[in-house]
Design a protein around this motif. Structure first.
Motif, PDB file in Angstrom:
ATOM      1  N   CYS A 211      -1.131   7.559  -1.387  1.00  0.00           N
ATOM      2  CA  CYS A 211      -1.466   8.744  -2.192  1.00  0.00           C
ATOM      3  C   CYS A 211      -2.518   8.280  -3.188  1.00  0.00           C
ATOM      4  O   CYS A 211      -3.478   7.633  -2.789  1.00  0.00           O
ATOM      5  CB  CYS A 211      -0.218   9.351  -2.831  1.00  0.00           C
ATOM      6  SG  CYS A 211       0.823   8.180  -3.717  1.00  0.00           S
ATOM      7  N   ALA A 212      -2.376   8.602  -4.462  1.00  0.00           N
ATOM      8  CA  ALA A 212      -3.336   8.115  -5.453  1.00  0.00           C
ATOM      9  C   ALA A 212      -2.956   6.712  -5.913  1.00  0.00           C
ATOM     10  O   ALA A 212      -3.708   5.755  -5.761  1.00  0.00           O
ATOM     11  CB  ALA A 212      -3.418   9.082  -6.629  1.00  0.00           C
TER      12      ALA A 212
ATOM     13  N   ARG B 291      -2.734  12.743  -0.686  1.00  0.00           N
ATOM     14  CA  ARG B 291      -3.338  13.355  -1.870  1.00  0.00           C
ATOM     15  C   ARG B 291      -3.732  14.802  -1.586  1.00  0.00           C
ATOM     16  O   ARG B 291      -3.834  15.230  -0.429  1.00  0.00           O
ATOM     17  CB  ARG B 291      -4.574  12.560  -2.290  1.00  0.00           C
ATOM     18  CG  ARG B 291      -4.278  11.123  -2.708  1.00  0.00           C
ATOM     19  CD  ARG B 291      -5.552  10.391  -3.079  1.00  0.00           C
ATOM     20  NE  ARG B 291      -6.461  10.294  -1.929  1.00  0.00           N
ATOM     21  CZ  ARG B 291      -7.768  10.054  -2.021  1.00  0.00           C
ATOM     22  NH1 ARG B 291      -8.336   9.933  -3.204  1.00  0.00           N
ATOM     23  NH2 ARG B 291      -8.497   9.941  -0.934  1.00  0.00           N
TER      24      ARG B 291
ATOM     25  N   ASP C  52     -11.142  11.114  -7.380  1.00  0.00           N
ATOM     26  CA  ASP C  52     -11.422   9.755  -6.908  1.00  0.00           C
ATOM     27  C   ASP C  52     -12.300   9.681  -5.670  1.00  0.00           C
ATOM     28  O   ASP C  52     -12.852   8.623  -5.377  1.00  0.00           O
ATOM     29  CB  ASP C  52     -10.106   9.027  -6.612  1.00  0.00           C
ATOM     30  CG  ASP C  52      -9.342   8.655  -7.875  1.00  0.00           C
ATOM     31  OD1 ASP C  52      -9.984   8.173  -8.818  1.00  0.00           O
ATOM     32  OD2 ASP C  52      -8.122   8.861  -7.916  1.00  0.00           O
TER      33      ASP C  52
ATOM     34  N   TYR D  17      -0.977   1.456 -11.129  1.00  0.00           N
ATOM     35  CA  TYR D  17      -2.167   2.302 -11.276  1.00  0.00           C
ATOM     36  C   TYR D  17      -2.783   2.094 -12.654  1.00  0.00           C
ATOM     37  O   TYR D  17      -2.081   2.090 -13.664  1.00  0.00           O
ATOM     38  CB  TYR D  17      -1.769   3.764 -11.096  1.00  0.00           C
ATOM     39  CG  TYR D  17      -2.941   4.730 -11.051  1.00  0.00           C
ATOM     40  CD1 TYR D  17      -3.632   4.949  -9.868  1.00  0.00           C
ATOM     41  CD2 TYR D  17      -3.334   5.424 -12.188  1.00  0.00           C
ATOM     42  CE1 TYR D  17      -4.694   5.834  -9.811  1.00  0.00           C
ATOM     43  CE2 TYR D  17      -4.397   6.312 -12.140  1.00  0.00           C
ATOM     44  CZ  TYR D  17      -5.070   6.520 -10.957  1.00  0.00           C
ATOM     45  OH  TYR D  17      -6.128   7.398 -10.912  1.00  0.00           O
TER      46      TYR D  17
ATOM     47  N   TRP E 235      -3.918  15.783 -13.840  1.00  0.00           N
ATOM     48  CA  TRP E 235      -5.011  14.880 -14.181  1.00  0.00           C
ATOM     49  C   TRP E 235      -5.736  15.314 -15.448  1.00  0.00           C
ATOM     50  O   TRP E 235      -6.246  14.475 -16.195  1.00  0.00           O
ATOM     51  CB  TRP E 235      -5.983  14.745 -13.012  1.00  0.00           C
ATOM     52  CG  TRP E 235      -5.404  13.972 -11.873  1.00  0.00           C
ATOM     53  CD1 TRP E 235      -5.166  14.400 -10.603  1.00  0.00           C
ATOM     54  CD2 TRP E 235      -4.966  12.610 -11.903  1.00  0.00           C
ATOM     55  NE1 TRP E 235      -4.601  13.409  -9.846  1.00  0.00           N
ATOM     56  CE2 TRP E 235      -4.467  12.298 -10.610  1.00  0.00           C
ATOM     57  CE3 TRP E 235      -4.939  11.624 -12.898  1.00  0.00           C
ATOM     58  CZ2 TRP E 235      -3.959  11.044 -10.292  1.00  0.00           C
ATOM     59  CZ3 TRP E 235      -4.417  10.377 -12.573  1.00  0.00           C
ATOM     60  CH2 TRP E 235      -3.941  10.093 -11.299  1.00  0.00           C
TER      61      TRP E 235
ATOM     62  N   ASP F 123      -6.932  15.465  -6.280  1.00  0.00           N
ATOM     63  CA  ASP F 123      -7.063  14.008  -6.220  1.00  0.00           C
ATOM     64  C   ASP F 123      -8.401  13.607  -5.609  1.00  0.00           C
ATOM     65  O   ASP F 123      -9.062  12.675  -6.073  1.00  0.00           O
ATOM     66  CB  ASP F 123      -5.941  13.408  -5.361  1.00  0.00           C
ATOM     67  CG  ASP F 123      -4.559  13.652  -5.912  1.00  0.00           C
ATOM     68  OD1 ASP F 123      -4.303  13.265  -7.052  1.00  0.00           O
ATOM     69  OD2 ASP F 123      -3.736  14.233  -5.186  1.00  0.00           O
ATOM     70  N   HIS F 124      -8.794  14.307  -4.553  1.00  0.00           N
ATOM     71  CA  HIS F 124     -10.062  13.983  -3.890  1.00  0.00           C
ATOM     72  C   HIS F 124     -11.243  14.222  -4.811  1.00  0.00           C
ATOM     73  O   HIS F 124     -12.203  13.445  -4.817  1.00  0.00           O
ATOM     74  CB  HIS F 124     -10.206  14.811  -2.613  1.00  0.00           C
ATOM     75  CG  HIS F 124      -9.230  14.439  -1.549  1.00  0.00           C
ATOM     76  ND1 HIS F 124      -8.706  15.356  -0.665  1.00  0.00           N
ATOM     77  CD2 HIS F 124      -8.656  13.240  -1.222  1.00  0.00           C
ATOM     78  CE1 HIS F 124      -7.871  14.747   0.154  1.00  0.00           C
ATOM     79  NE2 HIS F 124      -7.822  13.471  -0.154  1.00  0.00           N
TER      80      HIS F 124
ATOM     81  N   HIS G 241      -4.940   4.859  -3.078  1.00  0.00           N
ATOM     82  CA  HIS G 241      -6.032   5.427  -2.276  1.00  0.00           C
ATOM     83  C   HIS G 241      -7.076   4.379  -1.894  1.00  0.00           C
ATOM     84  O   HIS G 241      -7.176   3.311  -2.507  1.00  0.00           O
ATOM     85  CB  HIS G 241      -6.681   6.598  -3.015  1.00  0.00           C
ATOM     86  CG  HIS G 241      -7.474   6.189  -4.225  1.00  0.00           C
ATOM     87  ND1 HIS G 241      -8.714   5.604  -4.134  1.00  0.00           N
ATOM     88  CD2 HIS G 241      -7.213   6.300  -5.555  1.00  0.00           C
ATOM     89  CE1 HIS G 241      -9.189   5.362  -5.353  1.00  0.00           C
ATOM     90  NE2 HIS G 241      -8.297   5.770  -6.235  1.00  0.00           N
TER      91      HIS G 241
END
Length: 270
Positions: free
Chosen positions: A160-161, A69, A77, A199, A103, A73-74, A45
Protein backbone atom coordinates in the motif's frame (compact mmCIF):
# COMPACT_ATOMS: atom_id res chain seq x y z
CA UNK A 1 15.71 -41.51 2.98
CA UNK A 2 16.59 -38.25 1.29
CA UNK A 3 17.11 -35.48 3.83
CA UNK A 4 15.30 -32.26 3.00
CA UNK A 5 17.50 -29.19 2.89
CA UNK A 6 16.12 -26.68 5.40
CA UNK A 7 14.96 -23.35 4.11
CA UNK A 8 17.27 -20.47 4.80
CA UNK A 9 15.85 -16.95 4.80
CA UNK A 10 17.42 -14.70 2.20
CA UNK A 11 19.61 -11.90 3.39
CA UNK A 12 17.37 -8.91 3.92
CA UNK A 13 18.08 -6.16 1.44
CA UNK A 14 17.73 -2.53 2.45
CA UNK A 15 16.14 -0.81 -0.52
CA UNK A 16 16.81 2.88 -0.99
CA UNK A 17 13.46 4.11 -2.30
CA UNK A 18 11.13 1.40 -1.00
CA UNK A 19 10.24 1.18 2.69
CA UNK A 20 9.20 -1.83 4.72
CA UNK A 21 10.19 -4.53 2.21
CA UNK A 22 10.40 -8.12 3.41
CA UNK A 23 9.89 -11.74 2.44
CA UNK A 24 6.97 -13.33 4.28
CA UNK A 25 8.67 -16.72 4.46
CA UNK A 26 9.40 -18.95 7.42
CA UNK A 27 6.16 -18.40 9.34
CA UNK A 28 4.74 -21.47 11.12
CA UNK A 29 1.35 -22.95 10.31
CA UNK A 30 -0.96 -24.74 12.72
CA UNK A 31 -0.09 -28.10 11.15
CA UNK A 32 3.66 -27.75 11.52
CA UNK A 33 4.62 -26.43 8.09
CA UNK A 34 6.04 -23.01 7.21
CA UNK A 35 5.52 -20.41 4.55
CA UNK A 36 8.08 -20.77 1.79
CA UNK A 37 10.61 -18.06 1.04
CA UNK A 38 10.49 -16.37 -2.32
CA UNK A 39 6.72 -16.68 -2.77
CA UNK A 40 5.13 -13.71 -1.01
CA UNK A 41 6.62 -10.31 -0.28
CA UNK A 42 5.31 -7.10 1.28
CA UNK A 43 6.45 -3.49 1.19
CA UNK A 44 5.53 0.15 0.97
CA UNK A 45 4.81 1.66 -2.45
CA UNK A 46 7.24 1.31 -5.36
CA UNK A 47 6.75 4.78 -6.82
CA UNK A 48 10.11 6.05 -5.57
CA UNK A 49 12.15 2.92 -6.24
CA UNK A 50 15.65 3.65 -7.50
CA UNK A 51 17.29 1.93 -10.44
CA UNK A 52 19.13 -0.33 -7.99
CA UNK A 53 15.86 -1.11 -6.22
CA UNK A 54 14.25 -1.97 -9.55
CA UNK A 55 17.15 -4.26 -10.41
CA UNK A 56 16.72 -6.12 -7.13
CA UNK A 57 12.93 -6.35 -7.40
CA UNK A 58 13.22 -7.44 -11.03
CA UNK A 59 15.43 -10.32 -9.93
CA UNK A 60 12.82 -11.81 -7.57
CA UNK A 61 10.92 -13.51 -10.37
CA UNK A 62 7.71 -11.71 -9.44
CA UNK A 63 4.54 -12.55 -11.31
CA UNK A 64 2.27 -9.89 -9.80
CA UNK A 65 2.48 -6.69 -7.76
CA UNK A 66 -0.72 -5.92 -5.85
CA UNK A 67 -1.18 -2.19 -5.17
CA UNK A 68 -3.82 -1.52 -2.51
CA UNK A 69 -3.55 2.29 -2.66
CA UNK A 70 -6.32 4.55 -3.90
CA UNK A 71 -6.25 7.50 -6.28
CA UNK A 72 -5.45 9.94 -3.48
CA UNK A 73 -2.33 7.92 -2.67
CA UNK A 74 -1.37 7.88 -6.34
CA UNK A 75 -1.73 11.66 -6.59
CA UNK A 76 0.50 12.05 -3.54
CA UNK A 77 3.31 9.62 -4.35
CA UNK A 78 2.77 8.55 -7.95
CA UNK A 79 2.31 5.17 -9.57
CA UNK A 80 4.64 2.22 -9.12
CA UNK A 81 7.64 1.86 -11.36
CA UNK A 82 7.20 -0.75 -14.06
CA UNK A 83 9.08 -4.01 -13.69
CA UNK A 84 9.63 -5.91 -16.91
CA UNK A 85 7.37 -8.93 -17.21
CA UNK A 86 5.55 -8.23 -13.95
CA UNK A 87 1.79 -7.70 -13.83
CA UNK A 88 0.58 -4.73 -11.77
CA UNK A 89 -2.87 -5.17 -10.21
CA UNK A 90 -4.61 -2.23 -8.55
CA UNK A 91 -7.13 -3.20 -5.84
CA UNK A 92 -7.92 -0.09 -3.75
CA UNK A 93 -8.75 -1.02 -0.16
CA UNK A 94 -9.83 2.43 0.97
CA UNK A 95 -11.98 5.24 -0.35
CA UNK A 96 -10.15 8.04 -2.22
CA UNK A 97 -12.11 10.70 -0.34
CA UNK A 98 -10.99 9.22 2.97
CA UNK A 99 -7.47 9.02 1.66
CA UNK A 100 -7.44 12.65 0.56
CA UNK A 101 -8.74 13.78 3.95
CA UNK A 102 -6.16 11.62 5.73
CA UNK A 103 -3.21 13.01 3.79
CA UNK A 104 -4.45 16.61 4.13
CA UNK A 105 -4.48 16.12 7.88
CA UNK A 106 -1.05 14.50 7.95
CA UNK A 107 0.60 16.96 5.60
CA UNK A 108 -1.15 20.23 6.39
CA UNK A 109 -3.11 19.93 9.64
CA UNK A 110 -2.18 22.57 12.18
CA UNK A 111 -1.77 21.73 15.83
CA UNK A 112 -5.36 22.67 16.71
CA UNK A 113 -6.74 20.45 13.94
CA UNK A 114 -4.48 17.57 14.93
CA UNK A 115 -5.51 17.85 18.57
CA UNK A 116 -9.18 17.97 17.63
CA UNK A 117 -9.05 14.91 15.38
CA UNK A 118 -6.33 12.75 16.93
CA UNK A 119 -5.89 13.55 20.64
CA UNK A 120 -7.33 11.62 23.60
CA UNK A 121 -7.30 8.26 21.88
CA UNK A 122 -9.13 9.42 18.75
CA UNK A 123 -6.24 8.46 16.47
CA UNK A 124 -6.15 4.94 17.87
CA UNK A 125 -9.92 4.58 17.58
CA UNK A 126 -9.68 5.74 13.98
CA UNK A 127 -7.20 2.99 13.24
CA UNK A 128 -9.23 0.34 15.04
CA UNK A 129 -12.29 1.29 13.00
CA UNK A 130 -10.31 1.15 9.77
CA UNK A 131 -8.97 -2.33 10.52
CA UNK A 132 -12.43 -3.66 11.38
CA UNK A 133 -14.01 -2.04 8.32
CA UNK A 134 -11.34 -3.33 5.96
CA UNK A 135 -12.11 -6.88 7.06
CA UNK A 136 -15.90 -6.59 7.03
CA UNK A 137 -16.43 -4.29 4.05
CA UNK A 138 -13.66 -5.44 1.69
CA UNK A 139 -14.47 -9.12 1.35
CA UNK A 140 -14.78 -8.93 -2.45
CA UNK A 141 -11.32 -7.40 -2.73
CA UNK A 142 -9.71 -9.93 -0.41
CA UNK A 143 -11.47 -12.76 -2.19
CA UNK A 144 -10.03 -11.49 -5.47
CA UNK A 145 -6.53 -11.47 -3.99
CA UNK A 146 -6.76 -15.02 -2.67
CA UNK A 147 -8.15 -16.41 -5.89
CA UNK A 148 -5.42 -14.64 -7.87
CA UNK A 149 -2.73 -16.12 -5.63
CA UNK A 150 -4.25 -19.57 -6.02
CA UNK A 151 -4.40 -19.30 -9.80
CA UNK A 152 -1.25 -17.74 -11.20
CA UNK A 153 0.06 -14.72 -9.27
CA UNK A 154 2.89 -16.21 -7.21
CA UNK A 155 5.55 -14.99 -6.56
CA UNK A 156 3.70 -11.85 -5.52
CA UNK A 157 4.45 -8.55 -3.82
CA UNK A 158 1.71 -6.76 -1.88
CA UNK A 159 1.94 -3.12 -0.92
CA UNK A 160 0.00 0.00 0.00
CA UNK A 161 1.59 3.34 0.92
CA UNK A 162 3.50 2.41 4.07
CA UNK A 163 3.11 -1.36 3.72
CA UNK A 164 1.57 -1.56 7.18
CA UNK A 165 -2.23 -1.35 7.18
CA UNK A 166 -3.91 -2.28 3.89
CA UNK A 167 -1.02 -4.48 2.79
CA UNK A 168 -0.68 -5.77 6.33
CA UNK A 169 -4.30 -6.90 6.39
CA UNK A 170 -4.09 -8.47 2.94
CA UNK A 171 -0.97 -10.35 3.99
CA UNK A 172 -2.75 -11.41 7.19
CA UNK A 173 -5.76 -12.71 5.24
CA UNK A 174 -3.48 -14.61 2.86
CA UNK A 175 -1.60 -16.16 5.76
CA UNK A 176 -4.81 -17.13 7.56
CA UNK A 177 -5.94 -18.88 4.39
CA UNK A 178 -2.92 -21.21 4.47
CA UNK A 179 -3.13 -21.87 8.20
CA UNK A 180 -0.44 -19.58 9.62
CA UNK A 181 -0.79 -19.07 13.36
CA UNK A 182 -2.24 -15.72 14.40
CA UNK A 183 0.68 -15.10 16.74
CA UNK A 184 3.11 -15.51 13.84
CA UNK A 185 1.04 -13.15 11.68
CA UNK A 186 1.22 -10.57 14.46
CA UNK A 187 4.98 -10.97 14.84
CA UNK A 188 5.50 -10.30 11.14
CA UNK A 189 3.06 -7.37 11.24
CA UNK A 190 4.93 -5.71 14.11
CA UNK A 191 8.17 -5.68 12.09
CA UNK A 192 6.75 -2.59 10.39
CA UNK A 193 7.75 -0.69 13.54
CA UNK A 194 11.45 -1.26 12.91
CA UNK A 195 13.07 2.17 12.43
CA UNK A 196 14.44 1.32 8.98
CA UNK A 197 11.02 0.11 7.80
CA UNK A 198 8.72 2.74 9.24
CA UNK A 199 7.00 5.23 6.94
CA UNK A 200 8.75 8.61 6.92
CA UNK A 201 6.22 11.28 7.82
CA UNK A 202 6.52 14.35 5.62
CA UNK A 203 4.65 17.57 6.26
CA UNK A 204 4.36 20.78 4.32
CA UNK A 205 5.86 22.50 7.37
CA UNK A 206 9.01 20.55 8.17
CA UNK A 207 10.20 23.17 10.68
CA UNK A 208 10.61 22.55 14.42
CA UNK A 209 7.05 23.79 14.86
CA UNK A 210 5.54 21.64 12.10
CA UNK A 211 7.45 18.57 13.29
CA UNK A 212 7.29 19.26 17.02
CA UNK A 213 7.26 16.41 19.55
CA UNK A 214 3.54 16.99 20.12
CA UNK A 215 2.77 16.81 16.40
CA UNK A 216 4.73 13.58 16.02
CA UNK A 217 3.07 12.10 19.10
CA UNK A 218 -0.37 12.92 17.72
CA UNK A 219 0.50 11.33 14.36
CA UNK A 220 2.26 8.29 15.83
CA UNK A 221 -0.84 6.06 16.16
CA UNK A 222 -1.48 6.50 12.43
CA UNK A 223 1.96 5.25 11.40
CA UNK A 224 2.76 2.67 14.06
CA UNK A 225 1.89 -1.02 13.93
CA UNK A 226 0.02 -1.78 17.15
CA UNK A 227 -1.04 -5.25 18.33
CA UNK A 228 -4.53 -3.96 19.12
CA UNK A 229 -5.05 -2.93 15.49
CA UNK A 230 -4.51 -6.43 14.16
CA UNK A 231 -6.45 -7.83 17.11
CA UNK A 232 -9.40 -5.68 16.04
CA UNK A 233 -9.25 -7.26 12.58
CA UNK A 234 -9.18 -10.75 14.03
CA UNK A 235 -12.04 -9.84 16.38
CA UNK A 236 -14.07 -8.60 13.40
CA UNK A 237 -13.62 -12.02 11.77
CA UNK A 238 -14.70 -13.85 14.92
CA UNK A 239 -17.64 -11.56 15.66
CA UNK A 240 -18.96 -11.50 12.09
CA UNK A 241 -18.35 -15.07 10.95
CA UNK A 242 -17.64 -16.97 14.16
CA UNK A 243 -14.51 -18.74 12.91
CA UNK A 244 -11.70 -18.21 10.44
CA UNK A 245 -13.01 -21.17 8.45
CA UNK A 246 -16.43 -19.54 7.97
CA UNK A 247 -14.80 -16.21 7.14
CA UNK A 248 -12.81 -17.84 4.35
CA UNK A 249 -15.60 -20.02 2.97
CA UNK A 250 -18.65 -17.76 3.47
CA UNK A 251 -17.09 -14.31 3.62
CA UNK A 252 -14.46 -14.72 0.92
CA UNK A 253 -15.98 -17.60 -1.08
CA UNK A 254 -12.75 -19.57 -0.92
CA UNK A 255 -13.36 -23.26 -1.47
CA UNK A 256 -11.31 -26.06 0.13
CA UNK A 257 -9.82 -26.71 -3.32
CA UNK A 258 -8.69 -23.09 -3.64
CA UNK A 259 -7.19 -23.17 -0.17
CA UNK A 260 -5.25 -26.30 -1.08
CA UNK A 261 -3.87 -24.57 -4.18
CA UNK A 262 -2.88 -21.62 -1.97
CA UNK A 263 -1.05 -23.97 0.35
CA UNK A 264 0.76 -25.57 -2.59
CA UNK A 265 1.91 -22.16 -3.79
CA UNK A 266 2.77 -20.48 -0.50
CA UNK A 267 3.97 -23.22 1.85
CA UNK A 268 7.13 -25.27 1.92
CA UNK A 269 6.94 -28.90 0.88
CA UNK A 270 6.59 -30.16 4.43
Amino acid sequence: MTQQVPQVPPTETALTGVRNFRDVGGLPTTDGRRTAFGRLYRSGHLAHATAEDALFLGGLGLHTVFDFRNSADHRLDGYDIELAGVRNVSIPLSDPADGAEFWRLVRDGNIEQLRSVLANGKATERMLHMYRATIVDRTAEHSRVLHALAEDSVPALMHCAAGKDRAGLSIAVSLLAVGVEREAIEADYLKSNDPHRRYKVKRTDMSEVGMSPEVLELLNPLFGAQPEYLAAAFAAIDETWGTTERYLTEGLNVSPETRERLRERLLDRG
